[in-house]
Design a protein around this motif. Structure first.
Motif, PDB file in Angstrom:
ATOM      1  N   SER A   6       0.778  -1.226   0.000  1.00  0.00           N
ATOM      2  CA  SER A   6       0.000   0.000   0.000  1.00  0.00           C
ATOM      3  C   SER A   6       0.817   1.288   0.000  1.00  0.00           C
ATOM      4  O   SER A   6       1.516   1.577   0.954  1.00  0.00           O
ATOM      5  CB  SER A   6      -0.890   0.021   1.233  1.00  0.00           C
ATOM      6  N   PRO A   7       0.723   2.078  -1.037  1.00  0.00           N
ATOM      7  CA  PRO A   7       1.318   3.411  -0.978  1.00  0.00           C
ATOM      8  C   PRO A   7       0.467   4.343  -0.124  1.00  0.00           C
ATOM      9  O   PRO A   7       0.949   5.333   0.394  1.00  0.00           O
ATOM     10  CB  PRO A   7       1.323   3.864  -2.437  1.00  0.00           C
ATOM     11  N   VAL A   8      -0.798   4.008  -0.002  1.00  0.00           N
ATOM     12  CA  VAL A   8      -1.676   4.845   0.808  1.00  0.00           C
ATOM     13  C   VAL A   8      -1.221   4.796   2.261  1.00  0.00           C
ATOM     14  O   VAL A   8      -1.094   5.819   2.932  1.00  0.00           O
ATOM     15  CB  VAL A   8      -3.131   4.379   0.678  1.00  0.00           C
ATOM     16  N   ALA A   9      -0.915   3.591   2.704  1.00  0.00           N
ATOM     17  CA  ALA A   9      -0.444   3.454   4.077  1.00  0.00           C
ATOM     18  C   ALA A   9       0.873   4.182   4.266  1.00  0.00           C
ATOM     19  O   ALA A   9       1.107   4.805   5.293  1.00  0.00           O
ATOM     20  CB  ALA A   9      -0.279   1.970   4.427  1.00  0.00           C
ATOM     21  N   ALA A  41       1.795   6.832   2.678  1.00  0.00           N
ATOM     22  CA  ALA A  41       1.495   8.262   2.740  1.00  0.00           C
ATOM     23  C   ALA A  41       0.951   8.639   4.111  1.00  0.00           C
ATOM     24  O   ALA A  41       1.312   9.652   4.686  1.00  0.00           O
ATOM     25  CB  ALA A  41       0.493   8.632   1.654  1.00  0.00           C
ATOM     26  N   ARG A  42       0.117   7.789   4.647  1.00  0.00           N
ATOM     27  CA  ARG A  42      -0.430   8.042   5.981  1.00  0.00           C
ATOM     28  C   ARG A  42       0.676   8.080   7.026  1.00  0.00           C
ATOM     29  O   ARG A  42       0.710   8.931   7.881  1.00  0.00           O
ATOM     30  CB  ARG A  42      -1.409   6.943   6.377  1.00  0.00           C
ATOM     31  N   GLU A  47      -1.629  16.709   8.322  1.00  0.00           N
ATOM     32  CA  GLU A  47      -2.967  16.876   8.873  1.00  0.00           C
ATOM     33  C   GLU A  47      -3.980  16.279   7.914  1.00  0.00           C
ATOM     34  O   GLU A  47      -3.932  16.508   6.717  1.00  0.00           O
ATOM     35  CB  GLU A  47      -3.254  18.364   9.067  1.00  0.00           C
ATOM     36  N   GLU A  48      -4.856  15.511   8.437  1.00  0.00           N
ATOM     37  CA  GLU A  48      -5.801  14.800   7.591  1.00  0.00           C
ATOM     38  C   GLU A  48      -7.130  15.535   7.566  1.00  0.00           C
ATOM     39  O   GLU A  48      -7.621  16.028   8.558  1.00  0.00           O
ATOM     40  CB  GLU A  48      -6.017  13.388   8.140  1.00  0.00           C
ATOM     41  N   LEU A  49      -7.688  15.570   6.397  1.00  0.00           N
ATOM     42  CA  LEU A  49      -8.960  16.258   6.236  1.00  0.00           C
ATOM     43  C   LEU A  49      -9.841  15.420   5.345  1.00  0.00           C
ATOM     44  O   LEU A  49      -9.365  14.650   4.549  1.00  0.00           O
ATOM     45  CB  LEU A  49      -8.723  17.597   5.540  1.00  0.00           C
ATOM     46  N   ARG A  50     -11.104  15.614   5.476  1.00  0.00           N
ATOM     47  CA  ARG A  50     -11.959  14.981   4.506  1.00  0.00           C
ATOM     48  C   ARG A  50     -11.899  15.768   3.226  1.00  0.00           C
ATOM     49  O   ARG A  50     -11.758  16.960   3.221  1.00  0.00           O
ATOM     50  CB  ARG A  50     -13.412  14.949   4.986  1.00  0.00           C
TER      51      ARG A  50
END
Ligand SMILES: [Zn+2]
Lengths: 956, 107
Positions: free
Chosen positions: B93-96, B98-99, B104-107
Motif C-alpha cells: 500500500s502506498p496509501v499506508a 502516505a499516511r 494533517e488529515e482532512l476529509r
C-alpha cells in the motif's frame, strides 16, 4: 606595495579596480584578484587565527588547500579567500579571532598552555557534569568558531539550484591531462564535459610559465566541442553521478565514462613553527607571483625533496625575489636544473633541509641542516638564515579522492613515493598525476590515452588513438624519484609546535599522545586527533599524518595505510545539497475570493485552506439554521471508467459498487490487504461505465497511485483519470440549501426527484455541474462539482443567491465541529495505520459476503472472527471543557487508549469527541476517563451520531 | 543512491524522478492461511543482488512499471510495463505509506 611589474600570465586586469571591505577597512584590488591576493597586495599577511591555539596563519597554497584563508563574506561563512574572486562592495570579515587578527586573546592557550589542549582535550574535559554541556558548548563554539551562520534564513536572498547534465565522458580536472583527455574523447565524437575548480582550465601550466600552452589546449578542447565548466569543483562520486558546484548551482553530472584527471597536491614539511605566515608551499609562492603579480617575499629560502623546489627557485628569482638558498634533501642531485640554480647565484645546499622556522607573527628566519634517520639535525651542520619567505616542497600526492570514492584502492607506490589508486571500477580512467604520470609529457599522453579509451567504451572511434598514446607513453623514460621526507624534521632541541594539520591544529605531539593512548591505527588516530578532518579534507595533511603514525608505530607507510576518502571533496554549503528551499502550496480556484471574504488561512496537508471566517460558532450555526457553503475543491477526484470499472471498484472497496445505479452515490472505505483503512470517500456512478470517485484531500495522490498500481498488475479495461485540479467543489449545506439552489437551476430538487445519495448532472447558474446529495456536515446538502475554470463565478452566484437566506461561507474548523456532531470519522486523524474497519465502527460497510476477492478481505474475515481488541467510540462531556486531542484514555489507572478528535458543540451545549478504547470498555453509556497532564476528566461513551442519529435532517 | 531508470513510456531519467514500489510479491490466489497472509503482507526477501521490483514514474507519466535491479550495485537490467493477466503480483500500500508520513488529515 607587494605588486610586481606586469607578469606574463597574470590574471588581474590593472585597468579595472575592485573595492571591498575587510574588517571594515577599505581594500582596493584589481579585477581578477582573489580576496586574498587583493589583501596581500595591501600588506595583509595574517588571514586567520588557528582553530585551537589561535596562532596567526597566512597563505600556504594560494589554492584553498588549508583553512588558513577561510573568511566570512557577508552572510556566507567559510569562503576560501585564495580562490574566491574579489567583487565590488564585498563585506569580508576574518574568522576565529577575538578581538582582532593581530591581537587574539585566545593565543594565550598557545603561549602559556604547554599541553593545555592535547588531543582529545575536548572529549576529556567538557564531558562532566553533563548538565553544564550547554554552557560549554557556547564557549567552545565561540573559541573554535569557523564563521557565523545567519540564524534566520527567512529573508535570505541567495538561492541554490540544481541542473542535470548527461554526457558520454566526464573529465574531472582541467590540467594538461584533463584537457588532453577531453580533446581525445571529443575528437572521437563523444559528448564531453570537463569540470575544473580553477577560474580557467590549464592547471599547473597556468602558473608554471606555460599559460600559453594551457590556453591553446583549452581552445582546442572547445573547438572539439568540449563543454568546459570553470570554477566548478567536483564534490564526490556517487554511483557514477558526480555533483559539481558552480556559482550557486549544483550540477548533477552523469556520464557513461569518467576520466579522473584531478592532479596532485604539493605536500608540506613538518618542522617546528611550520605554520608561521611566510612559510608557504612552492605552489603558493609561485601562484602569487605568476597569477596575481605579487611578491611572495623579499628574501627567500627554499626547502625541497624534489625538483619542484629547484624550479620554484628559478621562477621566484626571475620574478624579483632574492632567493638566498635552496636546501635539496637529495644529497647527490646534479642535472641541468641544479646547474641553472647555481648559475643564478643561488646557494644550493645538497642533502639539507629545514629544521625550524623562527618568528612571532611572521617568519623572520629559518635553520637548515643535515638530518639523521629520525629527522634530527646532525650536530654542526646547522646554518641559520634570515628570510621572510620559506617555500617548501615535500613532494606531491595525487588528488585521488574521487577515484577512491568510486571504489579504487589506494596502494603505496614506492617509486612514486605516494599512494596511487589501483583497480578502479570499470568506466573510470585515471590520467596524469592520479595515474602516476606527473611529468608534463607523460601527463598529456596519459590524458589522451584515458580520453580515447573512455570514448571507445562509449562506442566512439576504433581504438587506434588509444593505442598510439599507450605506445608513446611506454617509450617515455621513467623520472627520477623524489627523496622521501621524514615524518618530523627538527633541531636537536626543538622549540615551537610542528603541525601535521593546520586546519585542525594537530601537532606532532598530539599524534604522539594519541598513539601512546592506544589510538595506533590511522583511522583511530584520525578520529581522536581530528587530523585531516578539517575543511581541506587532508589535502596537505594526509601524508604527514600517515608518516607520523608510521614513524611512531614502526610500520611502513604502506602498512599504515590511508584513511577513507569521503565526500564532499571540496567545501560546499549545505544548501547546495538541499537545493532550493521551497514549499509548494496548493490553492483552489476559489481561494482568492475566500481571502477577500476574510478567511483565515492555514495549511491543510499541501493545501492552503480557509480555516474560518472569524466566526466559528456563527458559521456552524448558519449550517444548522439556514445555509452555509464551504470550498471542498481539495477533495481528491478521479474518474474511473471503462467496461471493467465497476468490477475494479468492487476489488478496491470493502463494499459493492458494481451494482450502483447511474445517478446514485455510495460511501466507500479503502483498505489494504492487511485490513487497515487507508482512505474513504464517495463513489457516484455518472454513466454505465464511468464513476466519479472522491478521496480525502490528503489522500488524492496516494489513492490514484494505489488504483493505477493495481491496474498495472491486473489486466482490466479500466482507465483512471485524476481530475482533482480540474474540478472545483462547493458543499452547500443547511435547511435552506434546496431553496437557494432552486433559484439557480431548473432541475428538480425535490426529495422525490433528487433524493439523498443521488448524484445528478445539472446546470446551476448556467454551469454544468455534478451535484451530489451527501451529508458530511449533517444537514441537507449538495456537494457541487464543476469545472475549475468557473470556480469563482459559481461561488459568487451561490453566495449572492443565498444572501436572502443568511448564507455564510464556512471554513475547516466549523466543518470539523459539524462532522463531529455526526460522529463522521476522518481517516488518518481518527484512524491510523493499525485501524481496521470493524474497530473503526465501519463494519457495516464491509461486505464479506461479496463473492469476489477484494482488498483486505482475508484479513477482515479474520478480524471479524477474532472480534475487536480496541474500538473507536464517541464521547460527551457536559460543559465546554474540551479535552486536548491526543489525551490518554485511562483504564484502571493505566493508559489504554487516546482521544483522536474533540470539540465543543454549541448546538449540543456539550464537549464531544472520538476516542480509541479497549473494546470491553467501549459500551454505550459507559464512563470514559481521560487524562492529560495533571488533568482528569470523565466522559460518557456515546454510540452513533450525537446529532440527528436517524438521519432525518439529511433526508429532509 | 543515484542511478538512472528507463521509463518504458518516457525514456531514461534520474531515479529521483521515480517512486519506488518495493520488490514484487505474489498475492495469494485463494483465502490464505494466517501465516501465508502475514508473510505476504509483511515479509520481504530484501535481496542482496538482483530482484524484480515496482517503480512508478512519479514526476512524469505516472506509469507503473517493473524493473530488474541489482540492489548491491544499482545496475538496472531491464524495465518494462507488466503484461500480467492475473492477480499474482501485489503492490504494498502506498496509501499506508502516505499516511505514515503524517500530515494533517482532512476529509
Ligand atoms: Zn514515464
Amino acid at each position: 606595495m607587494s605588486r610586481l611589474d606586469p607578469q606574463p600570465a597574470e590574471r588581474i586586469d590593472r585597468s579595472k579596480k575592485v573595492e571591498f571591505k575587510f574588517d571594515g577597512k577599505s581594500v582596493t584590488g584589481f579585477e581578477g584578484d582573489t580576496i586574498a591576493s587583493a589583501l596581500y597586495a595591501q600588506g595583509q599577511r595574517i588571514f586567520s587565527r588557528s582553530f585551537k591555539y589561535h596562532r596567526p596563519r597566512g597563505i600556504v597554497s594560494a589554492s584553498g588547500w588549508t583553512a588558513n584563508t577561510l573568511v566570512q563574506d557577508g552572510e556566507w561563512p567559510g569562503v576560501r579567500a585564495t580562490t574566491e574572486r574579489a567583487k565590488h562592495g564585498m563585506e569580508i570579515k576574518h574568522q576565529n579571532a577575538w578581538p582582532s587578527l593581530n591581537f587574539d586573546v585566545m593565543r594565550a592557550s598557545d603561549i602559556f598552555g604547554g599541553p593545555f589542549m592535547p588531543a582529545g582535550f575536548y572529549y576529556k574535559t567538557f564531558i562532566w557534569p553533563r548538565s553544564a554541556w550547554p554552557l560549554y558548548e557556547k564557549v567552545l563554539r565561540h573559541a573554535a568558531g569557523l564563521g557565523v551562520m545567519k540564524k534566520s534564513q527567512a529573508h535570505r536572498e541567495w538561492r541554490t539550484d540544481y541542473r542535470r547534465r548527461h554526457c558520454d565522458v566526464l573529465v574531472i580536472g582541467g590540467g594538461v591531462a584533463g584537457l588532453s583527455a577531453a580533446i581525445a574523447a571529443a575528437r572521437e565524437g563523444a559528448d564531453v564535459v570537463l569540470v575544473d575548480e580553477d577560474v580557467e582550465p590549464g592547471g599547473q601550466l597556468l602558473w608554471q610559465g606555460k599559460h600559453e600552452q594551457a590556453r591553446k589546449l583549452a581552445e582546442e578542447a572547445r573547438a572539439a566541442g568540449v563543454e568546459i565548466m570553470s570554477s566548478a569543483p567536483a564534490l564526490g562520486y556517487f554511483d557514477g553521478m558526480v555533483p559539481v558546484w558552480q556559482g550557486s548551482t549544483l550540477h548533477q553530472i552523469r556520464a557513461q565514462r569518467h576520466v579522473a584527471a584531478t592532479g596532485s597536491i604539493e605536500q608540506p614539511l613538518v618542522f617546528p613553527n611550520n605554520d608561521l605566515p611566510g612559510v608557504m608551499l612552492t605552489t603558493g609562492a609561485l601562484k602569487l607571483a605568476a597569477l596575481y603579480a605579487l611578491k611572495p617575499g623579499e628574501n627567500a629560502v627554499i626547502a625541497t625533496t624534489g625538483e619542484r623546489g629547484l624550479e620554484a627557485a628559478l621562477a621566484l628569482q626571475a620574478a624579483g625575489v632574492n632567493v638566498i638558498a635552496v636546501a635539496d634533501l637529495l644529497p647527490n642531485r646534479s642535472n641541468e636544473l641544479t646547474a641553472a640554480v647555481e648559475a643564478a647565484g643561488i646557494q644550493l645546499m645538497r642533502g639539507m633541509t629545514v629544521v625550524e622556522a623562527r618568528g612571532n607573527k611572521h617568519l623572520k628566519g629559518c635553520t637548515l641542516a643535515q638530518i639523521d634517520e629520525n629527522g634530527v639535525a646532525k650536530p654542526g651542520t646547522e646554518e641559520r638564515f634570515d628570510c621572510d619567505l620559506l617555500a617548501v616542497s615535500g613532494g606531491t600526492v595525487p588528488a585521488s579522492s574521487l577515484m577512491l570514492q568510486a571504489g579504487a584502492k589506494a596502494k603505496f607506490n614506492s617509486e612514486a613515493n605516494c599512494f596511487l589508486p589501483e583497480n578502479p571500477p570499470p568506466g573510470i580512467h585515471p590520467a596524469g598525476a592520479v595515474a602516476g604520470k606527473e611529468e608534463l609529457e607523460a601527463a598529456a599522453l596519459s590524458g589522451t590515452l584515458a580520453g580515447a579509451r573512455a570514448a571507445q567504451e562509449c562506442e566512439f572511434g576504433d581504438g587506434s588513438a588509444a593505442t598510439a598514446a599507450a605506445n608513446a607513453l611506454e617509450a617515455l623514460p621513467t623520472p627520477a624519484p623524489a627523496a622521501p621526507s621524514p615524518a618530523y624534521q627538527r633541531t636537536a632541541k626543538p622549540t615551537g609546535k610542528a603541525f601535521l594539520d593546520l586546519d585542525e591544529d594537530v601537532t606532532t605531539k598530539d599524534m604522539k599522545y594519541a598513539i601512546e593512548e592506544g589510538y595506533d591505527s590511522i583511522e583511530l588516530s584520525k578520529r581522536y586527533t581530528t587530523v585531516t578532518m578539517g575543511p581541506s579534507q587532508g589535502r596537505v595533511s594526509q601524508l604527514p599524518s600517515i608518516r607520523a603514525v608510521a614513524a611512531q608505530t614502526g610500520l611502513s607507510i604502506d602498512e599504515t595505510g590511508i584513511t577513507t576518502a569521503r565526500p564532499p571533496w571540496s567545501t560546499v554549503p549545505l544548501g547546495a545539497w538541499a537545493g532550493r528551499p521551497f514549499t509548494p502550496a496548493k490553492r483552489s480556484a476559489i481561494h482568492a475570493r475566500q481571502r477577500e471574504l476574510g478567511s483565515h488561512v492555514k495549511w491543510a496537508g499541501d493545501w492552503r485552506r480557509a480555516y474560518d471566517y472569524g466566526d466559528v460558532k456563527g458559521e456552524a450555526a448558519a449550517v444548522h439554521q439556514a445555509v452555509g457553503m464551504i470550498d471542498v475543491s481539495t477533495l481528491g477526484k478521479m474518474i474511473v471508467s471503462g467496461p471493467d470499472a465497476g468490477q475494479f471498484l468492487d476489488r478496491m472497496y470493502t463494499n459493492r459498487l458494481s451494482d450502483l445505479k447511474v445517478g446514485r452515490i455510495r460511501y466507500g472505505v479503502l483498505g489494504n490487504d492487511a485490513g487497515r483503512i487507508t482512505d474513504d470517500g464517495t463513489v457516484c456512478r455518472v454513466a454505465d461505465d464511468s464513476f466519479l470517485v472522491t478521496t480525502t484531500s490528503s489522500g488524492a495522490d496516494a489513492v490514484e497511485r494505489w488504483f493505477t498500481w493495481w491496474l498495472a498488475a491486473w489486466e482490466m479495461e479500466v482507465h483512471v483519470t485524476d481530475v482533482t485540479q480540474g474540478l472545483c467543489a462547493i458543499n452547500v449545506a443547511g435547511p435552506k440549501a434546496r431553496d437557494l439552489l432552486g433559484k439557480l437551476t431548473d432541475a428538480d430538487l425535490s426529495n422525490e426527484g433528487f433524493g439523498y445519495l443521488d448524484g445528478h448532472q445539472i446546470q446551476i447558474a448556467g454551469v454544468q455541474c455534478l451535484a451530489m446529495r451527501i451529508g458530511f456536515v449533517g444537514e441537507l446538502g449538495y456537494e457541487i462539482h464543476y469545472p475549475a475554470a468557473c470556480g469563482q463565478y459559481l461561488w459568487d452566484q451561490i453566495l449572492e443567491a443565498g444572501t436572502e437566506y443568511g448564507i455564510k461561507p464556512f471554513g475547516l474548523e466549523p466543518q470539523r465541529i459539524l462532522r463531529l456532531e455526526k460522529a463522521h470519522i476522518i481517516v488518518g486523524q481518527d484512524t491510523d495505520s493499525e485501524s481496521n474497519a470493524y474497530e473503526s465502527q465501519m463494519g457495516w460497510i464491509v461486505k464479506l459476503d461479496k463473492e469476489e476477492d477484494f482488498m483486505g478481505k482475508w484479513a477482515l474475515e479474520r478480524a471479524n472472527e477474532r472480534g475487536m481488541v480496541n474500538t473507536l467510540v464517541g464521547f460527551k462531556i457536559d460543559g465546554d471543557d474540551v479535552p486536548i486531542e491526543g489525551s490518554a484514555v485511562v483504564v484502571d489507572g493505566q493508559p489504554a487508549g487516546r482521544v483522536t478528535s474533540a470539540r465543543y458543540s454549541e448546538l449540543l451545549g456539550q464537549s464531544i469527541g472520538l476516542a480509541w478504547v479497549p473494546a470491553e470498555h467501549g459500551k454505550d453509556g459507559s464512563p470514559l476517563h481521560i487524562k492529560y497532564g495533571s488533568k482528569n476528566q470523565t466522559a460518557t461513551i456515546v454510540h452513533g451520531a450525537f446529532y440527528d442519529p436517524d438521519q432525518e435532517r439529511l433526508r429532509s | 543512491m543515484s542511478f538512472l531508470l528507463n521509463c518504458p513510456i518516457c525514456g531514461t531519467r534520474e531515479v529521483t524522478d521515480f517512486g519506488f514500489g518495493g520488490e514484487i510479491v505474489v498475492r495469494p490466489q485463494d483465502r490464505p492461511g494466517e501465516r501465508e497472509l502475514n508473510a505476504y503482507n509483511y515479509f520481504r526477501a530484501n535481496t542482496d543482488g538482483v530482484q524484480r521490483e515496482w517503480w512508478w514514474h512519479r514526476a512524469g507519466c505516472r506509469t507503473w512499471f517493473q524493473a530488474e535491479r541489482n540492489t548491491s550495485t544499482n545496475e538496472v537490467l531491464w524495465t518494462a510495463v507488466p503484461e500480467i493477466t492475473d492477480a499474482t503480483q501485489a503492490p504494498v500500500s502506498p496509501v499506508a505509506q502516505a499516511r505514515a508520513a503524517g500530515g494533517e488529515e482532512l476529509r
